[in-house]
Design a protein around this motif. Structure first.
Motif, PDB file in Angstrom:
ATOM      1  N   ARG A 645       0.818  -1.221   0.000  1.00 46.24           N
ATOM      2  CA  ARG A 645       0.000   0.000   0.000  1.00 46.24           C
ATOM      3  C   ARG A 645       0.851   1.270   0.000  1.00 46.24           C
ATOM      4  O   ARG A 645       0.376   2.342  -0.278  1.00 46.24           O
ATOM      5  CB  ARG A 645      -0.994  -0.009   1.157  1.00 46.24           C
ATOM      6  N   PHE A 646       2.145   1.137   0.281  1.00 46.87           N
ATOM      7  CA  PHE A 646       3.005   2.321   0.239  1.00 46.87           C
ATOM      8  C   PHE A 646       3.686   2.500  -1.108  1.00 46.87           C
ATOM      9  O   PHE A 646       4.217   3.547  -1.411  1.00 46.87           O
ATOM     10  CB  PHE A 646       4.112   2.218   1.302  1.00 46.87           C
ATOM     11  N   GLY A 647       3.714   1.451  -1.867  1.00 50.32           N
ATOM     12  CA  GLY A 647       4.487   1.466  -3.107  1.00 50.32           C
ATOM     13  C   GLY A 647       3.995   2.522  -4.081  1.00 50.32           C
ATOM     14  O   GLY A 647       2.786   2.634  -4.328  1.00 50.32           O
ATOM     15  N   THR A 648       4.947   3.302  -4.624  1.00 55.24           N
ATOM     16  CA  THR A 648       4.549   4.318  -5.597  1.00 55.24           C
ATOM     17  C   THR A 648       4.853   3.861  -7.018  1.00 55.24           C
ATOM     18  O   THR A 648       4.330   4.421  -7.966  1.00 55.24           O
ATOM     19  CB  THR A 648       5.271   5.661  -5.331  1.00 55.24           C
ATOM     20  N   GLN A 649       5.760   2.884  -7.160  1.00 50.13           N
ATOM     21  CA  GLN A 649       6.119   2.418  -8.504  1.00 50.13           C
ATOM     22  C   GLN A 649       6.188   0.891  -8.516  1.00 50.13           C
ATOM     23  O   GLN A 649       6.295   0.253  -7.469  1.00 50.13           O
ATOM     24  CB  GLN A 649       7.508   2.941  -8.908  1.00 50.13           C
ATOM     25  N   ASP A 650       6.225   0.366  -9.719  1.00 48.00           N
ATOM     26  CA  ASP A 650       6.264  -1.089  -9.918  1.00 48.00           C
ATOM     27  C   ASP A 650       7.708  -1.592  -9.745  1.00 48.00           C
ATOM     28  O   ASP A 650       8.443  -1.732 -10.720  1.00 48.00           O
ATOM     29  CB  ASP A 650       5.720  -1.409 -11.309  1.00 48.00           C
ATOM     30  N   ALA A 651       8.066  -1.869  -8.498  1.00 47.39           N
ATOM     31  CA  ALA A 651       9.446  -2.283  -8.202  1.00 47.39           C
ATOM     32  C   ALA A 651       9.743  -3.647  -8.816  1.00 47.39           C
ATOM     33  O   ALA A 651      10.841  -3.889  -9.329  1.00 47.39           O
ATOM     34  CB  ALA A 651       9.671  -2.323  -6.696  1.00 47.39           C
ATOM     35  N   ILE A 652       8.763  -4.543  -8.779  1.00 47.43           N
ATOM     36  CA  ILE A 652       8.988  -5.893  -9.313  1.00 47.43           C
ATOM     37  C   ILE A 652       9.254  -5.816 -10.819  1.00 47.43           C
ATOM     38  O   ILE A 652      10.238  -6.359 -11.329  1.00 47.43           O
ATOM     39  CB  ILE A 652       7.779  -6.818  -9.026  1.00 47.43           C
ATOM     40  N   GLY A 653       8.389  -5.107 -11.529  1.00 51.50           N
ATOM     41  CA  GLY A 653       8.534  -4.985 -12.978  1.00 51.50           C
ATOM     42  C   GLY A 653       9.879  -4.371 -13.345  1.00 51.50           C
ATOM     43  O   GLY A 653      10.565  -4.843 -14.255  1.00 51.50           O
ATOM     44  N   MET A 654      10.245  -3.317 -12.601  1.00 49.52           N
ATOM     45  CA  MET A 654      11.508  -2.629 -12.879  1.00 49.52           C
ATOM     46  C   MET A 654      12.691  -3.559 -12.623  1.00 49.52           C
ATOM     47  O   MET A 654      13.638  -3.624 -13.410  1.00 49.52           O
ATOM     48  CB  MET A 654      11.590  -1.396 -11.955  1.00 49.52           C
ATOM     49  N   GLY A 655      12.598  -4.307 -11.502  1.00 50.53           N
ATOM     50  CA  GLY A 655      13.689  -5.219 -11.128  1.00 50.53           C
ATOM     51  C   GLY A 655      13.858  -6.319 -12.155  1.00 50.53           C
ATOM     52  O   GLY A 655      14.977  -6.641 -12.579  1.00 50.53           O
ATOM     53  N   ILE A 656      12.728  -6.898 -12.580  1.00 44.36           N
ATOM     54  CA  ILE A 656      12.800  -7.992 -13.565  1.00 44.36           C
ATOM     55  C   ILE A 656      13.380  -7.471 -14.882  1.00 44.36           C
ATOM     56  O   ILE A 656      14.236  -8.096 -15.513  1.00 44.36           O
ATOM     57  CB  ILE A 656      11.404  -8.641 -13.776  1.00 44.36           C
ATOM     58  N   ARG A 657      12.956  -6.255 -15.246  1.00 41.58           N
ATOM     59  CA  ARG A 657      13.482  -5.690 -16.510  1.00 41.58           C
ATOM     60  C   ARG A 657      15.000  -5.509 -16.420  1.00 41.58           C
ATOM     61  O   ARG A 657      15.732  -5.850 -17.357  1.00 41.58           O
ATOM     62  CB  ARG A 657      12.792  -4.340 -16.763  1.00 41.58           C
ATOM     63  N   LEU A 658      15.476  -5.008 -15.277  1.00 40.54           N
ATOM     64  CA  LEU A 658      16.917  -4.803 -15.122  1.00 40.54           C
ATOM     65  C   LEU A 658      17.657  -6.130 -15.142  1.00 40.54           C
ATOM     66  O   LEU A 658      18.721  -6.274 -15.740  1.00 40.54           O
ATOM     67  CB  LEU A 658      17.221  -4.062 -13.808  1.00 40.54           C
ATOM     68  N   GLU A 659      17.063  -7.134 -14.471  1.00 45.13           N
ATOM     69  CA  GLU A 659      17.751  -8.423 -14.393  1.00 45.13           C
ATOM     70  C   GLU A 659      17.837  -9.064 -15.778  1.00 45.13           C
ATOM     71  O   GLU A 659      18.856  -9.646 -16.156  1.00 45.13           O
ATOM     72  CB  GLU A 659      17.048  -9.336 -13.390  1.00 45.13           C
ATOM     73  N   LYS A 660      16.744  -8.942 -16.540  1.00 47.85           N
ATOM     74  CA  LYS A 660      16.754  -9.526 -17.894  1.00 47.85           C
ATOM     75  C   LYS A 660      17.738  -8.769 -18.777  1.00 47.85           C
ATOM     76  O   LYS A 660      18.368  -9.341 -19.661  1.00 47.85           O
ATOM     77  CB  LYS A 660      15.356  -9.494 -18.502  1.00 47.85           C
ATOM     78  N   GLU A 661      17.852  -7.462 -18.543  1.00 46.77           N
ATOM     79  CA  GLU A 661      18.754  -6.626 -19.346  1.00 46.77           C
ATOM     80  C   GLU A 661      20.221  -7.018 -19.115  1.00 46.77           C
ATOM     81  O   GLU A 661      20.996  -7.114 -20.046  1.00 46.77           O
ATOM     82  CB  GLU A 661      18.522  -5.169 -18.922  1.00 46.77           C
ATOM     83  N   PHE A 662      20.571  -7.222 -17.856  1.00 47.07           N
ATOM     84  CA  PHE A 662      22.002  -7.353 -17.546  1.00 47.07           C
ATOM     85  C   PHE A 662      22.452  -8.744 -17.123  1.00 47.07           C
ATOM     86  O   PHE A 662      23.598  -8.927 -16.743  1.00 47.07           O
ATOM     87  CB  PHE A 662      22.395  -6.350 -16.448  1.00 47.07           C
ATOM     88  N   GLU A 663      21.553  -9.741 -17.167  1.00 45.07           N
ATOM     89  CA  GLU A 663      21.982 -11.075 -16.761  1.00 45.07           C
ATOM     90  C   GLU A 663      23.149 -11.504 -17.651  1.00 45.07           C
ATOM     91  O   GLU A 663      23.209 -11.127 -18.820  1.00 45.07           O
ATOM     92  CB  GLU A 663      20.832 -12.084 -16.825  1.00 45.07           C
ATOM     93  N   ARG A 664      24.058 -12.235 -17.080  1.00 42.50           N
ATOM     94  CA  ARG A 664      25.251 -12.756 -17.775  1.00 42.50           C
ATOM     95  C   ARG A 664      26.340 -11.711 -18.000  1.00 42.50           C
ATOM     96  O   ARG A 664      27.372 -11.998 -18.605  1.00 42.50           O
ATOM     97  CB  ARG A 664      24.895 -13.388 -19.136  1.00 42.50           C
ATOM     98  N   LEU A 665      26.118 -10.470 -17.527  1.00 47.64           N
ATOM     99  CA  LEU A 665      27.124  -9.419 -17.741  1.00 47.64           C
ATOM    100  C   LEU A 665      28.354  -9.694 -16.886  1.00 47.64           C
ATOM    101  O   LEU A 665      28.251  -9.890 -15.681  1.00 47.64           O
ATOM    102  CB  LEU A 665      26.547  -8.055 -17.331  1.00 47.64           C
ATOM    103  N   THR A 666      29.515  -9.724 -17.507  1.00 43.14           N
ATOM    104  CA  THR A 666      30.741  -9.857 -16.711  1.00 43.14           C
ATOM    105  C   THR A 666      31.162  -8.464 -16.251  1.00 43.14           C
ATOM    106  O   THR A 666      30.895  -7.468 -16.919  1.00 43.14           O
ATOM    107  CB  THR A 666      31.895 -10.464 -17.528  1.00 43.14           C
ATOM    108  N   ALA A 667      31.844  -8.420 -15.123  1.00 46.14           N
ATOM    109  CA  ALA A 667      32.229  -7.130 -14.551  1.00 46.14           C
ATOM    110  C   ALA A 667      33.551  -7.317 -13.802  1.00 46.14           C
ATOM    111  O   ALA A 667      33.997  -8.442 -13.604  1.00 46.14           O
ATOM    112  CB  ALA A 667      31.129  -6.653 -13.607  1.00 46.14           C
ATOM    113  N   PRO A 668      34.185  -6.230 -13.373  1.00 43.80           N
ATOM    114  CA  PRO A 668      35.428  -6.383 -12.613  1.00 43.80           C
ATOM    115  C   PRO A 668      35.225  -7.198 -11.337  1.00 43.80           C
ATOM    116  O   PRO A 668      36.110  -7.920 -10.900  1.00 43.80           O
ATOM    117  CB  PRO A 668      35.814  -4.942 -12.271  1.00 43.80           C
TER     118      PRO A 668
END
Ligand SMILES: Cc1cc2nc3c(=O)[nH]c(=O)nc-3n(C[C@H](O)[C@H](O)[C@H](O)COP(=O)(O)OP(=O)(O)OC[C@H]3O[C@@H](n4cnc5c(N)ncnc54)[C@H](O)[C@@H]3O)c2cc1C
Ligand SMILES: NC(=O)c1ccc[n+]([C@@H]2O[C@H](COP(=O)([O-])OP(=O)(O)OC[C@H]3O[C@@H](n4cnc5c(N)ncnc54)[C@H](O)[C@@H]3O)[C@@H](O)[C@H]2O)c1
Ligand code: SF4
Ligand code: FES
Length: 810
Positions: A645-668
């Protein structure tokens, strides 16, 4: 033996006094039986470093200068937690509130200062404090755990360092300043304005030209009222409006007082046998508030008490450097031009650099540097010496080349006297550094720091320390220049730029061309070269499996019993009954001894045999969670507006989109993300490498957080409106980190090292962001799921087959 010694008593166990005692012990170790009283219940500690402790740059136990063992080994009678309340200068005795009474032949007053507390109505309320000692620092750390709003009165050095520390502790911070511009005691208006803007970007709020009138609240502070009728809310109120010499005890005892305890050039008061030094003392009308001059006083007093010749103390020119990470500000001498002098200015709005030199009779008498302070130590040395700079003004204003300073045989450093102080914060002389290099064998700044403490506090003296290293170690300093490992003297940036310049394409080639001392490399350089080559040439470089650690070779984390753990990817931590049933059945089928929820909202199947890994991955038919590599790990989400009831934005949708975007990314190093649906921040986004927190009408983007061994709260990168912008900034940030951090360097360490402002600057231009996004996309487009690849390729599967036992007895 002790009975032949004269009795020396010191009141005050702080930085200036104990420094003088240390020097006295070197000059005349057996001359005195020494007694020290200290009101604080600690051995002598580095007060300067309290700012770093508050800002997370140092631990409390790292700031002790002389531990209790030091006092014991020098036979010093130490009374800590004892305040001297009375002195009888006729009977030559002092009395403490703990009932100790000691006679003296010589007495040193080193009582420091008290913070100036504005006498406002309500100043006695809970939550109103100063910033002076360990206790104040602890109160701030504790308060930040349960309260949100901090107000600091005073926009001077102390106030700004306190404010930065409180921001680091997660508080909202407003700085109230009486003047139109901050740090007016150290900066001119131009530099001050640039500083304020930088600090505002870090999240600090400023209330300028404000006269505080009253502190409101019941028992605890609630708000601060101003003379113009406006108010600011406060759960914590820190006063940092200057200091006043602590002279109460001396005053009661008939010692001459003005602002401080009046001393002559030998630190003697008007009463025979009584000396004063440090912030409590006033010499030629000046009571200093920085350690460098106090150490100069200490050196003179030590000589005087040891009976060694001294020309006396003639006063000091001072310099200051604000200790706030990501901000470089330096001020020395007369920074506002007095009549008859002229000011030379240089301003670069694009790079945020401002320099001002004040010149009188062809001599440099003051300087202000903002943005680039690398020449500060050298300019300060010229100011102190009163060097003639005629004809060199432009060269000085545009930057003294470090090479010019260090390569000339007749350089400035060579001409310095051995007892000239190089590191003001720690009182380290040129002679001590030279000895550490010549006799102690130090060949790097790090070793000199460990050996002498030079450059261990504000870091302002580092260029001079480097210059001395060049002067005394010469080629040795170059040959032991810290490389990424023992196989090379090249550092990360040098290696990356050489790989680019010479278009080197394999690990072997890099090692050959860049003349590795160990032609096979080592466990440190091989994986880092493998990473740099993959990052620079994503389309051509073939990953070198041998350069990877076991976990990355087997795409699973090896456990202490030799089995592995399997963590499939569960986007945003959201699963389904069907998926859970499947995982449960597979866990049963493979006799998985433990199934555990991870901190990143996924399931960990622990205790899997190596040979079972490909079969299990096949049956799971889920992507690898990359729980083992220097890759994107999890994107933690809260339920956000979907259910909360406090949520102002779709955190789940945003999180899933980010995870799908960057999964498998290698980093330092490993990278963790999180998305919270409102500022309550249930997904703990502010301790992640990239954290997203929803606010009304947009998203806050945070960077450089870590919840591991060295906990670090994120820095705010920016605020954006749309989900597309979140992805754009995340892409740009992650690629910029990939291209610029050292291998194995987490974002928290990297952001701290390069400064959040430099990251912001690199990403502020949209064109640059889009170019970074394009480069990260090129890399991401080339990635494949490693589990699927192994499942589908019989050759790769063979690596997981059990090794047949060797039959020794046939
Ligand atoms: C947070 C912070 C950051 C700072 N950063 C810098 C910096 O970056 N660079 C810089 O140059 N300076 C800095 N300073 C200032 C610097 O710390 C002081 O100039 C220095 O500590 C003063 O040393 P002192 O020995 O005179 O006084 P103190 O270090 O204050 O020591 C005096 C001691 O005497 C004790 N005492 C007083 N009265 C009695 C009594 N009657 N009986 C027994 N004990 C008594 C006090 O409790 C205190 O412990 C900073 C100060 C603070 C608070
Ligand atoms: N990096 C460093 O070198 C460093 C860091 C911290 C402290 N210190 C030293 O510690 C001592 C204390 O520092 P400080 O910053 O408190 O002293 P300061 O005197 O340098 O600055 C106090 C500031 O508070 C402001 N002020 C005064 N009355 C005010 C009011 N009523 N409302 C709002 N603002 C008001 C002043 O204008 C001034 O800018 C100084 O000697 C300082 O040099 C040095
Ligand atoms: S962060 Fe906000 S939206 Fe997310 S669960 Fe917590 S309160 Fe709800
Ligand atoms: S001058 Fe501050 S660390 Fe050396």
């Amino acid at each position: 033996m002790a009975t032949n010694r004269k009795k020396l008593v010191m009141v005050g166990n702080g930085m200036a006094g104990v420094w003088a005692i240390e020097h006295l012990l070197k000059l005349a170790p057996d001359a005195y039986e020494i007694t020290i009283f200290g009101a604080e219940p600690h051995p002598n500690y580095n007060r300067i470093m309290l700012s770093s402790v508050l800002a997370g740059g140092a631990d409390m136990d790292e700031i002790i200068i002389n531990d209790l063992e030091w006092y014991r080994s020098h036979n010093i009678n130490l009374h800590i937690g004892h305040t001297v309340t009375r002195m009888d200068t006729k009977a030559r005795k002092v009395y403490s509130d703990g009932g100790v009474e000691v006679g003296y032949d010589e007495l040193i007053l080193a009582t420091g200062s008290n913070p100036f507390m504005l006498p406002l109505p309500g100043a006695d309320k809970e939550g109103v404090i100063a910033f002076r000692d360990i206790n104040d620092c602890r109160i701030m750390q504790e308060t930040a755990k349960s309260y949100k709003k901090a107000v600091v009165i005073g926009g001077g050095l102390l106030g700004l360092e306190a404010a930065r520390g409180l921001l680091h502790l997660g508080m909202e911070v407003s700085v109230v300043h009486i003047n139109e511009y901050i740090m007016e005691r150290q900066l001119d208006e131009a530099a001050s304005t640039m500083l304020r803007k930088e600090l505002e970007q870090q999240g600090m709020k400023f209330l300028l030209a404000k006269q505080s009138e009253a502190i409101l609240g019941k028992k605890r502070v609630k708000s601060l009222l101003f003379a113009d009728g406006s108010m600011v809310e406060a759960d914590l109120l820190v006063m940092a409006v200057g200091i006043k010499p602590n002279v109460g005890l001396a005053q009661k005892s008939g010692i001459e007082i003005n602002r401080g305890i009046v001393v002559n050039d030998y630190l003697e008061t008007n009463i025979p046998g009584v000396y004063a030094l440090g912030e409590c003392a006033e010499h030629r009308g000046i009571a200093y508030g920085l350690v460098a001059p106090l150490y100069e006083q200490g050196a003179v007093l030590a000589k005087r008490l040891a009976g060694a010749p001294t020309e006396g103390y003639a006063g000091s020119v001072t310099s200051t450097k604000l200790k706030v990470s990501g901000v470089n500000v330096f001020s020395a001498g007369q920074f506002i031009e007095p009549e008859g002098s002229r000011a030379l200015r240089y301003q670069d709005e694009i790079d945020g650099v401002y320099k001002k030199l004040v010149v009188h009779d062809d001599k440099l008498i003051g300087a202000v540097l903002f943005g680039d302070t690398s020449d500060g130590a050298q300019l300060f040395s010229m100011i102190k010496k009163g060097e003639d700079i005629k004809g060199r003004e432009k060269e000085l204003l545009l930057g003294i080349s470090a090479d010019a300073l260090s390569s000339s045989p007749q350089n400035r450093l060579e001409g310095m006297a051995d007892d000239e102080i190089i590191c003001g914060c720690n009182g380290v002389s040129k002679g001590a550094i030279a000895e550490a290099i010549q006799s102690g064998g130090c060949t790097s700044v790090g070793q000199i720091k460990a050996c002498t403490k030079a450059s261990a506090s504000c870091g302002g003296c580092k260029p001079l320390v480097e210059g001395l290293l060049q002067l005394y170690a010469g080629d040795a300093a170059v040959s032991v220049k810290e490389g990424i490992c023992g196989c090379t003297t090249l550092n990360r940036d040098e290696i990356v730029s050489e790989i680019k310049r010479m278009e080197l394409k394999t690990v072997k080639e890099v090692m050959n061309v860049l003349e590795w001392t160990n032609e096979e490399g080592c466990a440190k350089c091989r994986p880092s070269l493998n990473y740099y080559l993959g990052m620079l040439w994503p389309e051509e470089y073939v990953d070198e499996k041998e350069s990877r650690f076991t976990n990355e070779r087997y795409h699973a984390n090896i456990q202490k019993d030799g089995t592995y753990s399997v963590v499939p990817r569960i986007y945003g931590g959201v699963t389904s009954p069907t998926e859970l049933k499947k995982i449960a059945e597979i866990a049963e089928k493979f006799d998985v001894p433990m199934v555990k929820f991870t901190g990143g909202q996924r399931l960990d199947l622990l205790g899997v045999k190596k040979e079972d890994l490909p079969k299990m991955w096949e049956e799971l038919d889920m992507p690898s969670g990359h729980a083992y590599g220097k890759t994107l790990r999890t994107v933690k989400t809260c339920v956000g507006s979907t259910f909360c009831r406090f949520g102002t934005q779709d955190a789940i949708g945003m999180g899933i989109r980010l995870e799908k975007e960057f999964e498998r990314l290698t980093a330092p190093a490993k990278v963790k993300l999180a998305v919270s649906g409102c500022p309550r921040n249930c997904a703990e986004a502010t301790i992640k490498d990239f954290g997203v927190v929803a606010i009304d009408g947009g998203w806050e983007l945070h960077i450089g957080g870590n919840g591991g061994v060295h906990v670090r709260a994120t820095d705010l990168l920016c605020v954006v409106k749309t989900e597309d912008e979140v992805v754009e900034w995340a892409s740009a940030f992650l690629q910029y980190y990939r291209e610029n951090a050292g291998w194995n360097e987490r974002t928290s360490i990297w952001v701290e090292r390069v400064g959040v402002e430099s990251v912001k600057k690199a990403l502020e231009n949209r064109e640059d962001r889009l170019a970074l996004q394009e480069r990260i996309q090129t890399t991401l487009n080339l990635t494949t799921d490693p589990w699927k690849q192994i499942v589908n390729e019989p050759e790769l599967r063979k690596n997981f087959e059990p090794i047949a036992p060797i039959e020794i007895y046939k």
